[in-house]
Design a protein around this motif. Structure first.
Motif, PDB file in Angstrom:
ATOM      1  N   ALA A  45      -5.086   0.270 -12.395  1.00  0.00           N
ATOM      2  CA  ALA A  45      -6.467  -0.437 -12.513  1.00  0.00           C
ATOM      3  C   ALA A  45      -6.229  -1.586 -11.072  1.00  0.00           C
ATOM      4  CB  ALA A  45      -6.618  -1.316 -13.573  1.00  0.00           C
ATOM      5  N   SER A  46      -4.938  -1.998 -10.875  1.00  0.00           N
ATOM      6  CA  SER A  46      -4.624  -2.825  -9.884  1.00  0.00           C
ATOM      7  C   SER A  46      -4.718  -1.953  -8.525  1.00  0.00           C
ATOM      8  CB  SER A  46      -3.206  -3.547  -9.891  1.00  0.00           C
ATOM      9  OG  SER A  46      -3.080  -4.264  -8.917  1.00  0.00           O
ATOM     10  N   LEU A  47      -4.112  -0.858  -8.778  1.00  0.00           N
ATOM     11  CA  LEU A  47      -4.131   0.138  -7.429  1.00  0.00           C
ATOM     12  C   LEU A  47      -5.409   0.363  -7.186  1.00  0.00           C
ATOM     13  CD1 LEU A  47      -2.545   1.800  -5.343  1.00  0.00           C
ATOM     14  CD2 LEU A  47      -2.430   3.642  -7.148  1.00  0.00           C
ATOM     15  N   GLN A  48      -6.268   0.842  -7.888  1.00  0.00           N
ATOM     16  CA  GLN A  48      -7.494   0.965  -7.392  1.00  0.00           C
ATOM     17  C   GLN A  48      -8.697   0.166  -7.031  1.00  0.00           C
ATOM     18  OE1 GLN A  48      -9.646   2.891 -11.250  1.00  0.00           O
ATOM     19  NE2 GLN A  48      -8.248   4.738 -11.050  1.00  0.00           N
ATOM     20  N   GLU A  49      -8.333  -1.340  -7.722  1.00  0.00           N
ATOM     21  CA  GLU A  49      -8.957  -2.349  -7.043  1.00  0.00           C
ATOM     22  C   GLU A  49      -8.438  -2.716  -5.574  1.00  0.00           C
ATOM     23  OE1 GLU A  49      -8.274  -7.029  -7.816  1.00  0.00           O
ATOM     24  OE2 GLU A  49      -8.862  -5.850  -9.621  1.00  0.00           O
ATOM     25  N   LYS A  50      -7.249  -2.539  -5.394  1.00  0.00           N
ATOM     26  CA  LYS A  50      -6.844  -2.773  -4.064  1.00  0.00           C
ATOM     27  C   LYS A  50      -6.992  -1.663  -3.052  1.00  0.00           C
ATOM     28  CE  LYS A  50      -2.768  -5.487  -5.346  1.00  0.00           C
ATOM     29  NZ  LYS A  50      -3.009  -6.792  -4.968  1.00  0.00           N
ATOM     30  N   ALA A  59      -9.754  -0.077  -3.349  1.00  0.00           N
ATOM     31  CA  ALA A  59     -11.253  -0.387  -2.850  1.00  0.00           C
ATOM     32  C   ALA A  59     -11.340  -1.429  -1.802  1.00  0.00           C
ATOM     33  CB  ALA A  59     -11.889  -0.873  -4.019  1.00  0.00           C
ATOM     34  N   GLU A  60     -10.394  -2.102  -1.772  1.00  0.00           N
ATOM     35  CA  GLU A  60     -10.409  -3.231  -0.841  1.00  0.00           C
ATOM     36  C   GLU A  60     -10.173  -2.662   0.762  1.00  0.00           C
ATOM     37  OE1 GLU A  60      -7.848  -6.477  -1.826  1.00  0.00           O
ATOM     38  OE2 GLU A  60      -8.939  -6.955  -3.661  1.00  0.00           O
ATOM     39  N   VAL A  61      -9.167  -1.740   0.453  1.00  0.00           N
ATOM     40  CA  VAL A  61      -8.623  -1.108   1.749  1.00  0.00           C
ATOM     41  C   VAL A  61      -9.557  -0.150   2.598  1.00  0.00           C
ATOM     42  CG1 VAL A  61      -6.999   0.524   2.786  1.00  0.00           C
ATOM     43  CG2 VAL A  61      -6.117  -1.365   1.155  1.00  0.00           C
ATOM     44  N   THR A  62     -10.295   0.656   1.545  1.00  0.00           N
ATOM     45  CA  THR A  62     -11.156   1.626   2.161  1.00  0.00           C
ATOM     46  C   THR A  62     -12.733   0.987   2.274  1.00  0.00           C
ATOM     47  OG1 THR A  62     -11.586   2.333  -0.398  1.00  0.00           O
ATOM     48  CG2 THR A  62      -9.664   3.527   1.039  1.00  0.00           C
ATOM     49  N   GLY A  63     -12.743  -0.277   1.946  1.00  0.00           N
ATOM     50  CA  GLY A  63     -13.897  -0.726   2.085  1.00  0.00           C
ATOM     51  C   GLY A  63     -15.126  -0.034   1.176  1.00  0.00           C
ATOM     52  N   GLY A  64     -14.550   0.275  -0.091  1.00  0.00           N
ATOM     53  CA  GLY A  64     -15.343   0.861  -0.995  1.00  0.00           C
ATOM     54  C   GLY A  64     -15.743   2.424  -0.680  1.00  0.00           C
ATOM     55  N   LEU A  65     -15.222   2.901   0.163  1.00  0.00           N
ATOM     56  CA  LEU A  65     -15.536   4.292   0.484  1.00  0.00           C
ATOM     57  C   LEU A  65     -14.668   5.140  -0.521  1.00  0.00           C
ATOM     58  CD1 LEU A  65     -15.381   4.835   4.316  1.00  0.00           C
ATOM     59  CD2 LEU A  65     -17.401   4.762   2.801  1.00  0.00           C
ATOM     60  N   PRO A  66     -15.550   6.066  -1.432  1.00  0.00           N
ATOM     61  CA  PRO A  66     -14.641   6.864  -2.165  1.00  0.00           C
ATOM     62  C   PRO A  66     -13.880   7.799  -1.723  1.00  0.00           C
ATOM     63  CG  PRO A  66     -16.831   7.515  -2.417  1.00  0.00           C
ATOM     64  CD  PRO A  66     -16.814   6.309  -1.315  1.00  0.00           C
ATOM     65  N   LEU A  67     -12.738   8.315  -2.120  1.00  0.00           N
ATOM     66  CA  LEU A  67     -11.724   9.197  -1.586  1.00  0.00           C
ATOM     67  C   LEU A  67     -12.018  10.597  -2.577  1.00  0.00           C
ATOM     68  CD1 LEU A  67      -8.181   7.278  -1.756  1.00  0.00           C
ATOM     69  CD2 LEU A  67      -9.780   7.714   0.337  1.00  0.00           C
ATOM     70  N   PRO A  68     -11.783  11.443  -1.933  1.00  0.00           N
ATOM     71  CA  PRO A  68     -11.945  12.716  -2.415  1.00  0.00           C
ATOM     72  C   PRO A  68     -11.283  12.977  -3.763  1.00  0.00           C
ATOM     73  CG  PRO A  68     -11.726  13.194  -0.334  1.00  0.00           C
ATOM     74  CD  PRO A  68     -11.347  11.663  -0.536  1.00  0.00           C
ATOM     75  N   PRO A  69     -11.747  13.657  -4.860  1.00  0.00           N
ATOM     76  CA  PRO A  69     -11.049  13.675  -6.020  1.00  0.00           C
ATOM     77  C   PRO A  69      -9.456  14.220  -5.888  1.00  0.00           C
ATOM     78  CG  PRO A  69     -13.215  14.732  -6.497  1.00  0.00           C
ATOM     79  CD  PRO A  69     -12.945  14.458  -5.019  1.00  0.00           C
ATOM     80  N   GLY A  70      -8.518  13.900  -6.370  1.00  0.00           N
ATOM     81  CA  GLY A  70      -7.225  14.386  -6.225  1.00  0.00           C
ATOM     82  C   GLY A  70      -6.484  13.905  -5.120  1.00  0.00           C
ATOM     83  N   MET A  71      -7.096  12.995  -4.170  1.00  0.00           N
ATOM     84  CA  MET A  71      -6.464  12.585  -3.152  1.00  0.00           C
ATOM     85  C   MET A  71      -5.652  11.478  -3.586  1.00  0.00           C
ATOM     86  SD  MET A  71      -7.982  11.745   0.656  1.00  0.00           S
ATOM     87  CE  MET A  71      -7.062  11.090   1.973  1.00  0.00           C
ATOM     88  N   LYS A  72      -4.473  11.341  -2.946  1.00  0.00           N
ATOM     89  CA  LYS A  72      -3.554  10.055  -3.310  1.00  0.00           C
ATOM     90  C   LYS A  72      -2.876   9.625  -2.014  1.00  0.00           C
ATOM     91  CE  LYS A  72      -2.579  10.961  -8.181  1.00  0.00           C
ATOM     92  NZ  LYS A  72      -2.113  10.020  -9.126  1.00  0.00           N
ATOM     93  N   LEU A  73      -2.907   8.574  -1.786  1.00  0.00           N
ATOM     94  CA  LEU A  73      -2.418   7.985  -0.629  1.00  0.00           C
ATOM     95  C   LEU A  73      -1.108   7.536  -0.991  1.00  0.00           C
ATOM     96  CD1 LEU A  73      -5.617   6.262   0.853  1.00  0.00           C
ATOM     97  CD2 LEU A  73      -4.684   8.317   1.437  1.00  0.00           C
ATOM     98  N   PHE A  74      -0.254   7.555  -2.068  1.00  0.00           N
ATOM     99  CA  PHE A  74       1.022   7.064  -2.198  1.00  0.00           C
ATOM    100  C   PHE A  74       1.709   8.109  -2.888  1.00  0.00           C
ATOM    101  CE2 PHE A  74      -1.728   3.347  -2.357  1.00  0.00           C
ATOM    102  CZ  PHE A  74      -1.138   2.661  -1.185  1.00  0.00           C
TER     103      PHE A  74
END
Length: 106
Positions: free
Chosen positions: A84-89, A91-106
């Motif tokens: 939950a914390s990761l998703q919140e952070k 959203a801040e980094v991407t400016g609310g832009l959704p990432l494609p399903p399955g795409m992980k940045l870590f």
């Protein structure tokens, strides 16, 4: 060409924000609990278990299975909090832009 430069600046800005996010995750610690707080598990922002605390009242041989189940539940609680914390952070980094399903940045 102006749009390309603007896009490159946005990408660079996002890379810097991602770097800060990774640093924040490295320092993040989240504690999950189970059994009304009798068992707690602390995880890092990357999901690695850092510690387990068990209330002494649970340390009876006949309660071993219950304690094992509570540790698993506390770990799941902590991991959900990290996600939950990761998703919140993110959203801040991407400016609310959704990432494609399955795409992980870590």
């Amino acid at each position: 060409m102006k749009d390309l430069m603007g896009m490159m600046n946005k990408v660079k800005d996002m890379q810097q924000r991602m770097q800060r996010l990774q640093e924040e995750l490295a320092a993040l610690e989240v504690t999950g609990s189970a059994g009304g707080g009798l068992v707690s598990v602390t995880l890092t922002g990357k999901g690695d278990m850092k510690g387990v605390k068990i209330d002494p009242s649970l340390l009876k041989p006949e309660d071993a299975e219950i304690v094992e189940d509570l540790i698993v539940a506390a770990n799941a609680d902590a991991k959900a909090k990290v996600e939950a914390s990761l998703q919140e952070k993110m959203a801040e980094v991407t400016g609310g832009l959704p990432l494609p399903p399955g795409m992980k940045l870590f």
